[in-house]
Design a protein around this motif. Structure first.
Motif, PDB file in Angstrom:
ATOM      1  N   ALA A  72       0.537  -1.422   0.036  1.00 14.81           N
ATOM      2  CA  ALA A  72       0.335  -0.207   0.074  1.00 14.81           C
ATOM      3  C   ALA A  72       1.055   0.976  -0.175  1.00 14.81           C
ATOM      4  O   ALA A  72       0.989   2.061  -0.322  1.00 14.81           O
ATOM      5  CB  ALA A  72      -0.889   0.352   1.439  1.00 14.81           C
ATOM      6  N   LEU A  73       1.892   1.457   0.912  1.00 15.49           N
ATOM      7  CA  LEU A  73       2.634   2.562   1.007  1.00 15.49           C
ATOM      8  C   LEU A  73       3.631   2.473  -0.561  1.00 15.49           C
ATOM      9  O   LEU A  73       3.651   3.873  -0.833  1.00 15.49           O
ATOM     10  CB  LEU A  73       3.997   2.609   1.871  1.00 15.49           C
ATOM     11  N   ARG A  74       3.560   1.604  -1.002  1.00 13.83           N
ATOM     12  CA  ARG A  74       4.246   1.962  -2.272  1.00 13.83           C
ATOM     13  C   ARG A  74       3.566   2.355  -3.626  1.00 13.83           C
ATOM     14  O   ARG A  74       4.167   2.862  -4.287  1.00 13.83           O
ATOM     15  CB  ARG A  74       5.052   0.277  -3.080  1.00 13.83           C
ATOM     16  N   LYS A  75       2.485   1.331  -3.334  1.00 16.03           N
ATOM     17  CA  LYS A  75       1.202   2.545  -4.634  1.00 16.03           C
ATOM     18  C   LYS A  75       0.807   3.814  -4.099  1.00 16.03           C
ATOM     19  O   LYS A  75       0.792   4.360  -5.463  1.00 16.03           O
ATOM     20  CB  LYS A  75      -0.301   1.719  -4.213  1.00 16.03           C
ATOM     21  N   THR A  76       1.207   3.889  -2.522  1.00 10.37           N
ATOM     22  CA  THR A  76       1.328   5.528  -2.604  1.00 10.37           C
ATOM     23  C   THR A  76       2.170   6.885  -3.366  1.00 10.37           C
ATOM     24  O   THR A  76       2.070   7.824  -4.098  1.00 10.37           O
ATOM     25  CB  THR A  76       0.580   5.867  -0.945  1.00 10.37           C
ATOM     26  N   TYR A  77       3.491   5.649  -3.105  1.00  9.69           N
ATOM     27  CA  TYR A  77       4.201   6.677  -3.182  1.00  9.69           C
ATOM     28  C   TYR A  77       4.414   6.698  -4.968  1.00  9.69           C
ATOM     29  O   TYR A  77       4.929   7.416  -5.756  1.00  9.69           O
ATOM     30  CB  TYR A  77       5.863   5.893  -3.327  1.00  9.69           C
ATOM     31  N   THR A  78       3.510   5.805  -5.604  1.00  8.03           N
ATOM     32  CA  THR A  78       3.759   5.375  -6.973  1.00  8.03           C
ATOM     33  C   THR A  78       2.708   6.565  -7.612  1.00  8.03           C
ATOM     34  O   THR A  78       3.067   7.084  -8.871  1.00  8.03           O
ATOM     35  CB  THR A  78       3.758   4.028  -7.320  1.00  8.03           C
ATOM     36  N   SER A  79       2.034   6.269  -6.782  1.00 12.00           N
ATOM     37  CA  SER A  79       0.411   7.303  -7.546  1.00 12.00           C
ATOM     38  C   SER A  79       1.383   9.237  -7.150  1.00 12.00           C
ATOM     39  O   SER A  79       1.009   9.827  -8.201  1.00 12.00           O
ATOM     40  CB  SER A  79      -0.568   7.572  -6.346  1.00 12.00           C
ATOM     41  N   ALA A  80       2.281   9.114  -6.598  1.00 12.75           N
ATOM     42  CA  ALA A  80       2.537  11.103  -6.461  1.00 12.75           C
ATOM     43  C   ALA A  80       3.641  10.560  -7.640  1.00 12.75           C
ATOM     44  O   ALA A  80       3.964  11.915  -8.075  1.00 12.75           O
ATOM     45  CB  ALA A  80       3.232  10.861  -5.116  1.00 12.75           C
TER      46      ALA A  80
END
Length: 250
Positions: A98-106
């Motif tokens: 979930a953290l990785r997806k947050t950074y990827t979206s950013a």
């Protein structure tokens, strides 16, 4: 983010140790990622973290296979604890996904496929599948067991129904036999009653004849007793001759 759990086999303990090392590296990596301002460096570091998450996913699958191999040799309580341990590992991995997806979206949606290895297979989906695979297998086993029990119950009910049908037929036959036997007993009773009446009248006649004979023998001159044909004494020859001469002279 280390987790406490049951006593593990050497292989499972080794896998758990590797996973804990990876989780510590992921935790440290995401903490450092917050301090990185350059987008290219963030992208490169996310790729490294993604590789570590894929490795963690592979180790969790190996851990799952190991505890399933040991399942038959463990008690139900130990198996329950091992499954809880596996779920905790999956939950921790999914938190990093979930953290990785947050950074990827950013960083931009265009980099999402690159971080997933260009396969379109997000790690969180695999984690969910891994978590639910055992539940799905158990559900299939329960459904199959239910179907087998239903089929066995149907066969048992069919056999019992056929047995009840045979019992009803036998009861009908017994009832018919009892009815015929009752009619036969009544017929025999009527015949016996008729035979008894006839025998009683014959007995009375025989008694009367015997009485007359006895009286005739005891008192042969008694004229009130009628001679019974065939039982009267024969007339004397002299008396017959006298009667014949008297008839001729007249």
């Amino acid at each position: 983010m280390a987790s406490q759990g049951p006593e593990l086999s050497p292989t499972a303990a080794s896998l758990d140790g590797q996973l804990q090392d990876l989780f510590r590296a992921l935790s440290t990596g995401f903490q450092k990622l917050d301090k990185v301002k350059d987008a290219n460096r963030q992208s490169k570091q996310l790729e490294e973290l993604t590789a570590k998450m894929r490795e963690a996913k592979r180790l969790i699958k190996d851990f799952d296979r190991e505890i399933k191999d040991e399942e038959s040799r463990n008690s139900p309580e130990v198996n329950k604890q091992l499954n809880e341990k596996k779920q905790a590992l999956i939950k921790e991995l999914n938190s990093y996904v979930a953290l990785r997806k947050t950074y990827t979206s950013a960083l931009g949606g265009g980099r999402n496929e690159l971080l997933d290895g260009g396969k379109g297979e997000p790690l969180i989906d695999d984690g969910v599948k891994l978590a639910s695979s055992e539940s799905s297998c158990l559900s299939l086993h329960v459904v199959q067991d239910t179907i087998n029990i239903g089929e066995q119950t149907a066969l048992t009910l069919k056999a019992q129904t056929e047995q009840m049908g045979r019992i009803v037929n036998e009861l009908d036959t017994i009832q018919f036999s009892i009815k015929k036997a009752s009619q036969l007993v009544k017929e025999i009773g009527r015949q016996l009653a008729t035979d008894k009446c006839i025998m009683f009248f014959l007995f009375l006649i025989v008694c009367g004849v015997i009485a007359i004979i006895i009286v005739k023998v005891v008192n042969p001159k008694n004229k009130n007793i009628v001679d019974i044909p065939g039982l009267a004494p024969p007339a004397s020859t002299t008396t017959n001759r006298r009667l014949l001469l008297a008839l001729l002279e007249s």
